[in-house]
Enzyme design. Structure first.
Site, short mmCIF file in Angstrom:
data_model
loop_
_atom_site.label_atom_id
_atom_site.label_comp_id
_atom_site.label_asym_id
_atom_site.label_seq_id
_atom_site.Cartn_x
_atom_site.Cartn_y
_atom_site.Cartn_z
N PHE A 3 0.80 -1.23 0.00
CA PHE A 3 0.00 0.00 0.00
C PHE A 3 0.83 1.27 0.00
CE2 PHE A 3 -2.49 -3.26 2.41
CZ PHE A 3 -3.38 -3.55 1.40
N ARG A 56 1.21 15.51 -6.53
CA ARG A 56 0.07 14.70 -6.97
C ARG A 56 -1.24 15.23 -6.37
NH1 ARG A 56 -1.27 9.94 -10.33
NH2 ARG A 56 0.89 9.26 -10.15
N ARG A 98 -1.32 4.26 -1.02
CA ARG A 98 -2.23 4.03 -2.15
C ARG A 98 -3.01 5.30 -2.55
NH1 ARG A 98 -6.28 -1.18 -2.05
NH2 ARG A 98 -6.72 -1.29 -4.28
N ALA A 136 2.15 3.82 -8.10
CA ALA A 136 1.51 4.73 -9.05
C ALA A 136 0.57 3.99 -10.01
CB ALA A 136 2.56 5.53 -9.84
N GLU A 161 -4.63 2.30 -7.54
CA GLU A 161 -4.98 3.44 -6.69
C GLU A 161 -6.37 4.04 -6.92
OE1 GLU A 161 -0.57 5.37 -6.05
OE2 GLU A 161 -1.54 5.59 -8.00
#
Length: 778
Positions: free
Chosen positions: A234, A316, A348, A517, A719
């Site tokens: 994770f 992100r 995650r 990713a 994810e």
């Protein structure tokens, strides 16, 4: 969408290790038979969040029964500071402690229990130093692990000032412990001529290889890191496995003996970082339809004592601040606050869920302020097909299916009918309140750092017709090896059971990227396919010469090699013939993701190869007297493209959704005033259990095919399902809002524990009473 034109790809085949999992025969790092003389390690941890180490007496540790070696920072033979990007993390505390739980020394003893007992005997004298414990405090004191990042488009202040409606606010979203079932573990075996073989439960064997080499002060070629499988990762085993791999290796080098370091769960949680918790401040302007005209965000992320992956995680979050919505004018500031807590790391979603929940919270707020159904406001803000389709980072959204997907889920979940039924229920139920929410997700797929979007593979065909594939990805239960085996079997036209995937091994495929990713199948599947295609090309040329047909007439199908109308030879027989003809029966494969690029200076480009789309509709019921709540039904529609394995994909969607719901409802991390993490064991940290799953959970795959040439036109699964769990959090918010006739925006922070829900209920009821009193007075 399920592939139907292929033999193995697109089929719901069993997980390649399922029979081992259910019978308890799957080999994890701790199951590897121990070599004679194996020592066991444990680490001594700091008791202070920030303090000068005045003295550290380890004499009792060294004298403890079974102890063979004790090491501190001075005993690290190579680099004493490591880290995935910045080398800003000492292997052991360097004169001062930076968080409660920081490793200060390590012990090697003849048993696991003796090592742990010995590590508790250290006598440390501290001198307290000022500590920063929250992201807000770090932001206020301008304590940063990395400089703030700012991105903007248009004159946001003018848009906010001229907007028909405007409001501001803030909210807090907690972090999340990875809580993998298999804890952090490494087993280091010293070999000849300074070689070191490290078995490690890690998502990134190549990085562990380099970390160990740096810590030992020797070339990388002498270090081999191997991982057969993990019992979950994770993100928690992407970078932070290095603590355990390097310490085990240093002790193995020091003693000349194999050393295993298996962290106790409490120690694991005290040492390692989690999902970044954050505080968001927002200011938004919008029109009567709820369409956003301008929005400002300030994110304050708690990063911990070092950089780790906080830079790309923060980036992100910015990238996903739009989610499925077009933001014409915006201003986003991301503050990466340095705190005296564990160094937060990948989890995650890697910052994506944090960005998505920020905009979803704002959308929900707008709906409450306008008295509209939140789904109506969401639709008003969706990205368009040919206009209103450029992201904040200047990437054009070319594969948008959110309108069709949400429309299908709205119909199949009976959203409008249930909305009316829930409103009627709440009108006559004074204590129990129901809530409903339908939340979309748009999630970008690729590493934002372009160089990581590459993968290698090594494929062997043996003369009995069996096939062995090695690739750079790691299996952590997500079915990566199963999908890669399906790809190879499909390419070679053989049965799935002829193909075996071997353990990830840095001596076979070098310089690999982390399995993260959501790129595991995209990258490694393509690399394995490339290796298979290369072998097929050589074999087809041999077959054409051998049997007198054209090379393009040679087909690999149904366990045969078919040469037009000249011959049809069983695969295993043909392989033996090819071997006698001295044809190479192995090949390497390589893949790099096309089209992607990103400029970190201008914060623009195409960081993602494609987008995954999904939506979840969740219904909850809340007891307003206790804060207790239940998910009663959830419906999910997910765009997996042309699914390689629908059964595995649906399992990943279900698991990701429940994990996301856990993040936002039950999984509360709490540090006391001294900076000690108090929720550091299953007894104090609650992940979702079977009883927390909704009794009705409908998961379907959206009929679609990837617009980009991904592996068999599939889409990623790792994810994107997790943020679908936001539907549960926002449904709880919807239930609470009914106490204010839906016109009050509940200031609910996450996780929405019973205590948080009750606090919010009090605020909403007080605001509703004030509004009612205002009406009566008027």
């Amino acid at each position: 969408m399920q592939n139907t034109q292929h033999r193995t790809v697109g089929q719901s085949l069993f997980h390649e290790s399922a029979h081992l999992h259910v019978t308890g025969r799957a080999t994890y790092t701790d199951d590897i038979p121990e070599r004679q003389g194996t020592l066991h390690a444990a680490m001594g941890l700091s008791a202070k969040a920030h303090a000068k180490i005045k003295s550290m007496d380890l004499s009792a540790v060294k004298a403890a029964p079974g102890v063979i070696a004790v090491i501190t920072l001075d005993d690290v033979p190579g680099d004493k500071y490591l880290g995935p990007f910045l080398h800003d993390e000492p292997v052991f505390a360097d004169g001062e402690t930076l968080y409660v739980g920081q490793p200060m020394f390590a012990v090697a003893a003849t048993s696991h229990d003796l090592a742990r007992r010995a590590a508790k005997l250290a006598k440390v004298e501290y001198e307290d130093l000022p500590a920063i414990l929250t992201a807000q405090q770090g932001a206020e004191e301008k304590a940063y692990v990395l400089p703030p990042v700012h991105i903007a488009r248009g004159d946001v202040e003018a848009k906010l000032a001229s907007a028909p409606h405007r409001h501001d606010g803030d909210f807090y979203v907690g972090g999340q412990e990875q809580f993998y079932l298999e804890g952090q573990i490494a087993y280091a075996l010293p070999g000849e001529d300074m070689d070191m073989h490290v078995y490690c439960s890690t998502q990134h064997p190549s990085e562990m290889q380099f970390m160990v080499a740096h810590a030992l002060g020797q070339p990388v070629h002498g270090i081999k890191v191997e991982c057969r499988r993990m019992g979950g990762g994770f993100g928690g085993k992407e970078t932070q496995s290095w603590y355990f791999a390097t310490v085990a290796a240093i002790l193995a080098r020091r003693t000349g003996k194999p050393v295993k370091l298996r962290a106790d769960r409490d120690d694991d949680m005290m040492i390692t970082g989690k999902r970044h918790d954050f505080r968001a401040l927002f200011d938004v302007g919008y029109n009567d339809d709820g369409r956003i005209l301008g929005v400002k965000f300030q994110y304050q992320l708690r990063c911990g004592f070092s950089a780790d992956l906080s830079g790309p995680v923060g980036d992100r979050q910015i990238f996903h601040s739009d989610n499925a919505y077009y933001l014409d004018t915006f201003d986003i500031l991301s503050i990466r606050a340095k705190t005296n807590t564990q160094s937060n790391t990948a989890f995650r979603g890697f910052g994506g869920p944090q960005g998505i929940i920020a905009i979803e919270y704002v959308i929900d707020d707008i709906a409450r302020k306008l008295g509209k159904d939140p789904l109506e406001v969401r639709k008003a803000n969706f990205y368009g097909k040919t206009e209103r389709n450029v992201t904040p980072y200047q990437m054009t959204v070319e594969d948008n299916v959110i309108h069709e997907l949400v429309g299908q889920l709205e119909e199949s979940s009976e959203y409008q009918k249930r909305r009316a039924e829930i409103d009627a229920f709440n009108a006559t139920s004074p204590v129990l309140k129901k809530g409903l929410s339908l939340v979309p997700v748009k999630f970008g797929i690729s590493f934002t750092a372009t160089q990581f979007n590459q993968a290698g593979a090594l494929l062997h065909i043996y003369t009995d017709g069996s096939v062995l594939i090695n690739h750079g990805g790691t299996e952590m239960g997500q079915g990566l090896n199963t999908k890669v085996a399906q790809v190879v079997a499909e390419e070679l036209g053989v049965d799935f059971n002829r193909v075996r995937v071997s353990a990830t091994d840095t001596s076979k495929v070098p310089n690999t990227s982390a399995t993260a990713a959501s790129t595991g199948t995209d990258l490694n599947g393509k690399a394995a396919q490339d290796a298979a295609v290369k072998i097929k090309t050589v074999l087809a040329e041999f077959a054409a010469t051998k049997y007198g047909c054209a090379a393009d007439e040679v087909k690999f199908r149904d366990n045969h090699v078919v040469c037009g109308d000249k011959a049809s030879v069983p695969f295993d027989e043909f392989v033996r013939v090819a071997y006698t003809g001295r044809v190479p029966l192995w090949s390497s494969g390589f893949y790099r993701t096309p089209k992607i690029h990103y400029d970190f200076a201008t914060l623009t480009g195409r960081p993602f190869f494609y987008f995954v789309y999904g939506a979840a509709c969740s219904e909850v019921i809340v007891d307003t007297l206790t804060g207790e709540n239940r998910i009663t039904r959830s419906d999910i529609l997910y765009d997996a493209g042309s699914s390689i394995n629908p059964a595995i994909d649906i399992g990943q969607i279900e698991g990701g959704f429940i994990q996301g719901a856990g993040w936002l409802t039950t999984e509360e991390l709490w540090w006391n005033k001294d900076g000690k993490l108090m929720t550091h064991a299953p007894s104090t940290y609650k992940i979702p259990a079977v009883s927390d799953c909704p009794p009705v959970l409908n998961v379907k795959l959206f009929e679609n095919s990837n617009a980009e040439e991904s592996i068999y036109r599939s889409k990623a699964l790792g994810e994107p399902p997790l943020p679908l769990g936001m539907a549960v959090f926002l449904a709880i918010r919807d239930a609470i809002a009914s106490l204010g006739e839906g016109r009050v925006a509940p200031p609910l922070n996450a996780p929405a524990t019973a205590e948080s829900i009750l606090n919010t209920i009090e605020i909403v009821q007080a605001e509703a009473r004030a509004k009612q009193l205002e009406k009566v007075t008027v």
